[in-house]
Write an enzyme that holds these catalytic residues in place. Structure first.
Site, PDB file in Angstrom:
ATOM      1  N   ASN A  17      37.161  19.955  41.332  1.00  0.00           N
ATOM      2  CA  ASN A  17      37.500  19.028  42.426  1.00  0.00           C
ATOM      3  C   ASN A  17      36.285  18.359  43.083  1.00  0.00           C
ATOM      4  O   ASN A  17      36.399  17.235  43.569  1.00  0.00           O
ATOM      5  CB  ASN A  17      38.390  19.714  43.473  1.00  0.00           C
ATOM      6  CG  ASN A  17      37.742  20.901  44.109  1.00  0.00           C
ATOM      7  OD1 ASN A  17      36.823  21.499  43.550  1.00  0.00           O
ATOM      8  ND2 ASN A  17      38.203  21.248  45.292  1.00  0.00           N
ATOM      9  N   GLU A  62      33.938  31.756  45.575  1.00  0.00           N
ATOM     10  CA  GLU A  62      34.563  30.747  46.446  1.00  0.00           C
ATOM     11  C   GLU A  62      35.919  30.431  45.838  1.00  0.00           C
ATOM     12  O   GLU A  62      36.003  29.699  44.851  1.00  0.00           O
ATOM     13  CB  GLU A  62      33.678  29.491  46.506  1.00  0.00           C
ATOM     14  CG  GLU A  62      32.334  29.713  47.167  1.00  0.00           C
ATOM     15  CD  GLU A  62      32.433  29.916  48.671  1.00  0.00           C
ATOM     16  OE1 GLU A  62      33.415  29.468  49.286  1.00  0.00           O
ATOM     17  OE2 GLU A  62      31.521  30.543  49.239  1.00  0.00           O
ATOM     18  N   CYS A  87      40.133  23.125  48.489  1.00  0.00           N
ATOM     19  CA  CYS A  87      40.440  24.551  48.639  1.00  0.00           C
ATOM     20  C   CYS A  87      40.816  24.932  50.069  1.00  0.00           C
ATOM     21  O   CYS A  87      41.625  25.816  50.285  1.00  0.00           O
ATOM     22  CB  CYS A  87      39.247  25.372  48.186  1.00  0.00           C
ATOM     23  SG  CYS A  87      37.718  24.870  48.977  1.00  0.00           S
ATOM     24  N   GLU A 133      28.667  30.325  50.952  1.00  0.00           N
ATOM     25  CA  GLU A 133      27.783  29.236  50.548  1.00  0.00           C
ATOM     26  C   GLU A 133      27.349  28.512  51.817  1.00  0.00           C
ATOM     27  O   GLU A 133      28.031  28.562  52.837  1.00  0.00           O
ATOM     28  CB  GLU A 133      28.524  28.268  49.605  1.00  0.00           C
ATOM     29  CG  GLU A 133      28.676  28.877  48.230  1.00  0.00           C
ATOM     30  CD  GLU A 133      29.185  27.925  47.155  1.00  0.00           C
ATOM     31  OE1 GLU A 133      29.966  27.026  47.455  1.00  0.00           O
ATOM     32  OE2 GLU A 133      28.781  28.121  45.997  1.00  0.00           O
TER      33      GLU A 133
HETATM   34  P1  NAD Z   1      39.777  27.684  37.585  1.00  0.00           P
HETATM   35  O1  NAD Z   1      39.715  29.055  38.145  1.00  0.00           O
HETATM   36  O2  NAD Z   1      40.855  27.374  36.617  1.00  0.00           O
HETATM   37  O3  NAD Z   1      38.403  27.320  36.836  1.00  0.00           O
HETATM   38  C1  NAD Z   1      37.167  27.360  37.491  1.00  0.00           C
HETATM   39  C2  NAD Z   1      36.055  27.530  36.476  1.00  0.00           C
HETATM   40  O4  NAD Z   1      36.154  28.792  35.859  1.00  0.00           O
HETATM   41  C3  NAD Z   1      36.070  26.507  35.333  1.00  0.00           C
HETATM   42  O5  NAD Z   1      34.751  26.119  35.065  1.00  0.00           O
HETATM   43  C4  NAD Z   1      36.651  27.301  34.183  1.00  0.00           C
HETATM   44  O6  NAD Z   1      36.262  26.835  32.904  1.00  0.00           O
HETATM   45  C5  NAD Z   1      36.056  28.668  34.446  1.00  0.00           C
HETATM   46  N1  NAD Z   1      36.781  29.795  33.859  1.00  0.00           N
HETATM   47  C6  NAD Z   1      38.084  29.868  33.512  1.00  0.00           C
HETATM   48  N2  NAD Z   1      38.371  31.113  33.041  1.00  0.00           N
HETATM   49  C7  NAD Z   1      37.216  31.824  33.121  1.00  0.00           C
HETATM   50  C8  NAD Z   1      36.861  33.177  32.781  1.00  0.00           C
HETATM   51  N3  NAD Z   1      37.757  34.031  32.287  1.00  0.00           N
HETATM   52  N4  NAD Z   1      35.591  33.586  32.992  1.00  0.00           N
HETATM   53  C9  NAD Z   1      34.655  32.742  33.511  1.00  0.00           C
HETATM   54  N5  NAD Z   1      34.950  31.445  33.822  1.00  0.00           N
HETATM   55  C10 NAD Z   1      36.213  30.999  33.637  1.00  0.00           C
HETATM   56  O7  NAD Z   1      39.822  26.710  38.840  1.00  0.00           O
HETATM   57  P2  NAD Z   1      39.993  25.123  38.845  1.00  0.00           P
HETATM   58  O8  NAD Z   1      41.391  24.806  38.430  1.00  0.00           O
HETATM   59  O9  NAD Z   1      38.868  24.505  38.118  1.00  0.00           O
HETATM   60  O10 NAD Z   1      39.788  24.769  40.400  1.00  0.00           O
HETATM   61  C11 NAD Z   1      40.787  24.878  41.349  1.00  0.00           C
HETATM   62  C12 NAD Z   1      40.639  26.151  42.149  1.00  0.00           C
HETATM   63  O11 NAD Z   1      39.337  26.222  42.709  1.00  0.00           O
HETATM   64  C13 NAD Z   1      41.591  26.236  43.326  1.00  0.00           C
HETATM   65  O12 NAD Z   1      42.145  27.522  43.395  1.00  0.00           O
HETATM   66  C14 NAD Z   1      40.686  25.993  44.537  1.00  0.00           C
HETATM   67  O13 NAD Z   1      41.163  26.541  45.731  1.00  0.00           O
HETATM   68  C15 NAD Z   1      39.410  26.602  44.085  1.00  0.00           C
HETATM   69  N6  NAD Z   1      38.261  26.064  44.827  1.00  0.00           N
HETATM   70  C16 NAD Z   1      37.678  26.837  45.780  1.00  0.00           C
HETATM   71  C17 NAD Z   1      36.612  26.335  46.542  1.00  0.00           C
HETATM   72  C18 NAD Z   1      35.962  27.163  47.620  1.00  0.00           C
HETATM   73  O14 NAD Z   1      34.877  26.788  48.061  1.00  0.00           O
HETATM   74  N7  NAD Z   1      36.560  28.245  48.067  1.00  0.00           N
HETATM   75  C19 NAD Z   1      36.156  25.036  46.300  1.00  0.00           C
HETATM   76  C20 NAD Z   1      36.774  24.283  45.312  1.00  0.00           C
HETATM   77  C21 NAD Z   1      37.833  24.805  44.581  1.00  0.00           C
END
Ligand code: NAD
Length: 490
Positions: free
Chosen positions: A154, A251, A285, A464
């Protein structure tokens, strides 16, 4: 399918693009048009090996540079980011489907701000010294080594900045894996670092999906993982990191509440609710997807919320600077969000506005969803319990302070919360009782570099931004110095 310009994005290792040996690639699509933007080479065995080797070599040099020199170099990267703002904002807009209006103002700028903040803090790190009898000890803040960053889709460039800034400022190197849906932002940052004089290998970028992420989390030579993504993925990353007892920063997702009291400025409260549900088309998020409105102002709030949502949101081609609401990241995510909307209807929530897919004339093939508001929601509805990560607001009615605090806290997640009230005592009293890592009062969503961000409960581990984050990228070494003859019973 071939991208229009035949572009293949390579991994970025040791200061330059590096070709893999497997020939494996994956595709990246423009969410606003559905078109193939470019293909990306996956990090195979060869890329992974050279990424680790180069990060190790670079660590020896970078960690030994005086902090003030690291600071000076990182500040050059800040200037470079700001100089290239519009070009980078366009890249982020194409990859994410977010409005250019937003990426031009926020995405690159907030990344640069955090890099500037940690670059300035780098030379301020000090240890302590204390006498203990005739002897004394002192402490040193030493970097951890190679850190891994794993990003969500995002805020691709901003997330890469937020993770690399404290890591590099403290003298670590980083291997960053951006989301496979948006891999260019981090790659552009890697180029910016090199142009600014950051030595090759200090920031490497590897591409791929879960498997590449899992390789990073399990690797014995990586000291820490900073992850941004879903709660479920975060759990897997922690499990993977446990194999070598790595330090982690997590995060994760949220289901944040906004509490609108009867003395709130209604227009401001609606601004908060709209920002916290429709900015970045709801893919943020910290979104306040549960909007609790006091019974006394409930009806007035809804009238103005409907008017403003229907009149002020402009959906369309994200590259058009008048567009303020873009496309969902992918067809798959679009369908997931639509599934939640169907569940909301099925479970008895009433639609105030929106609730459908959408094909704007300027971007008819994009994955758009109307800004959607459900009203008369109840706490146990799926739309009020699970993170949707789309433009779906749920409005709930409440009657008194204790009741709404209890309901707001009834969630496994605790990333953020908001309080709208003119009564300063109430606003602070309520904020202090909310189980959330960030509480906004008469504001929503702003996240300056100075302010720590992170979640309570299942929304995260560590923080962060803010001064405390720099410490999370160092380890303390105690050095004890004997000043008198060492006695021994042996
Ligand atoms: P996601 O968990 O599907 O993927 C995030 C990252 O993890 C990607 O780079 C993905 O390739 C990698 N990944 C996937 N499986 C993995 C594994 N088994 N081991 C290691 N890496 C792996 O999340 P998304 O769909 O990319 O993003 C949306 C989510 O991110 C939402 O839940 C949102 O709330 C969260 N988010 C949180 C923050 C925060 O600061 N708290 C900020 C932005 C987004």
């Amino acid at each position: 399918m071939k991208p229009k310009n035949n572009e293949t994005l390579l991994n970025f290792i040791d200061g330059d693009f590096a070709a893999n040996q497997s020939g494996k690639t994956f595709d990246v699509f423009n969410p606003a048009t559905g078109e193939l933007l470019y293909v990306v080479e996956e990090a195979d065995k060869h890329i992974r090996e050279i990424a680790i080797d180069s990060a190790k070599r670079a660590f020896k040099l970078w960690s030994q540079r005086p902090a003030v020199e690291r600071s000076r170099i990182l500040l050059c990267a800040v200037s470079e980011l700001r100089k290239r703002n519009n070009e980078l904002a366009r890249i982020e807009c194409l990859d994410t489907g977010k409005p250019l209006q937003e990426t031009t103002e926020v995405d690159v700028a907030t990344g640069a701000d955090v890099l500037e903040f940690f670059a300035c803090l780098a030379p301020t790190q000090t240890g302590q010294q204390q006498s203990v009898g005739d002897d004394f000890y002192y402490t040193r803040k030493e970097p951890l080594g190679i850190c891994a960053g794993i990003g969500a889709w995002n805020y691709p460039l901003q997330i890469a900045c937020w993770k690399s800034a404290p890591a590099l400022a403290a003298g670590n190197t980083m291997i960053f894996k951006p989301s496979e849906k948006t891999p260019r932002g981090a790659t552009e940052l890697a180029k910016v670092f090199i142009d600014a004089g950051v030595p090759p290998g200090v920031f490497n970028v590897v591409h791929g999906e879960a498997e590449v992420g899992a390789w990073l989390t399990g690797h014995k030579d990586i000291a820490k993982v900073s992850f941004t993504g879903e709660v479920g993925t975060g759990r897997k990353v922690m499990e993977g990191s446990a194999s070598t007892l790595k330090d982690v920063t997590m995060e994760l997702g949220g289901k944040s509440p906004l509490l609108v009291f009867d003395d709130a400025d209604i227009e401001e409260a609606i601004s908060g609710a709209m920002l916290g549900n429709f900015y970045s088309q709801g893919e943020v998020c910290t979104n306040c997807t549960r909007v609790y409105v006091h019974d006394a102002i409930y009806d007035t709030f809804l009238v103005r919320l409907k008017e403003r949502t229907e009149q002020n949101i402009i959906t369309g081609d994200p590259l058009d600077l008048s567009t303020n609401f873009g496309a969902m990241i992918s067809k798959e995510h679009h369908d997931l969000v639509m599934g939640y909307i169907q569940k909301g209807k099925f479970e008895g929530a009433k639609l105030l506005t929106g609730g459908d897919s959408f094909s704007p004339d300027s971007a008819p093939k994009g994955y758009f969803i109307q800004p959607t508001v459900f009203i008369d929601c109840t706490d146990n509805m799926t739309i009020c319990r699970e993170e949707i990560f789309g433009p779906v607001m749920s409005v709930l009615r409440f009657y008194d302070e204790d009741e709404v605090i209890r309901r707001a806290n009834d969630s496994a997640m605790g990333l953020a919360a908001g309080v709208m009230s003119k009564d300063i005592r109430r606003a602070h009293r309520v904020a202090q009782q909310l189980q959330a890592g960030i509480c906004w009062i008469n504001s929503y969503g702003t996240s300056p570099a100075e302010m720590p961000v992170g979640g309570f409960k299942m929304s995260g581990v560590g923080r962060e931004n803010g001064i405390e984050t720099l410490d999370q990228y160092t380890q303390t070494k105690s050095v004890y110095v004997g000043m008198i003859k060492l006695e021994s019973p042996f």
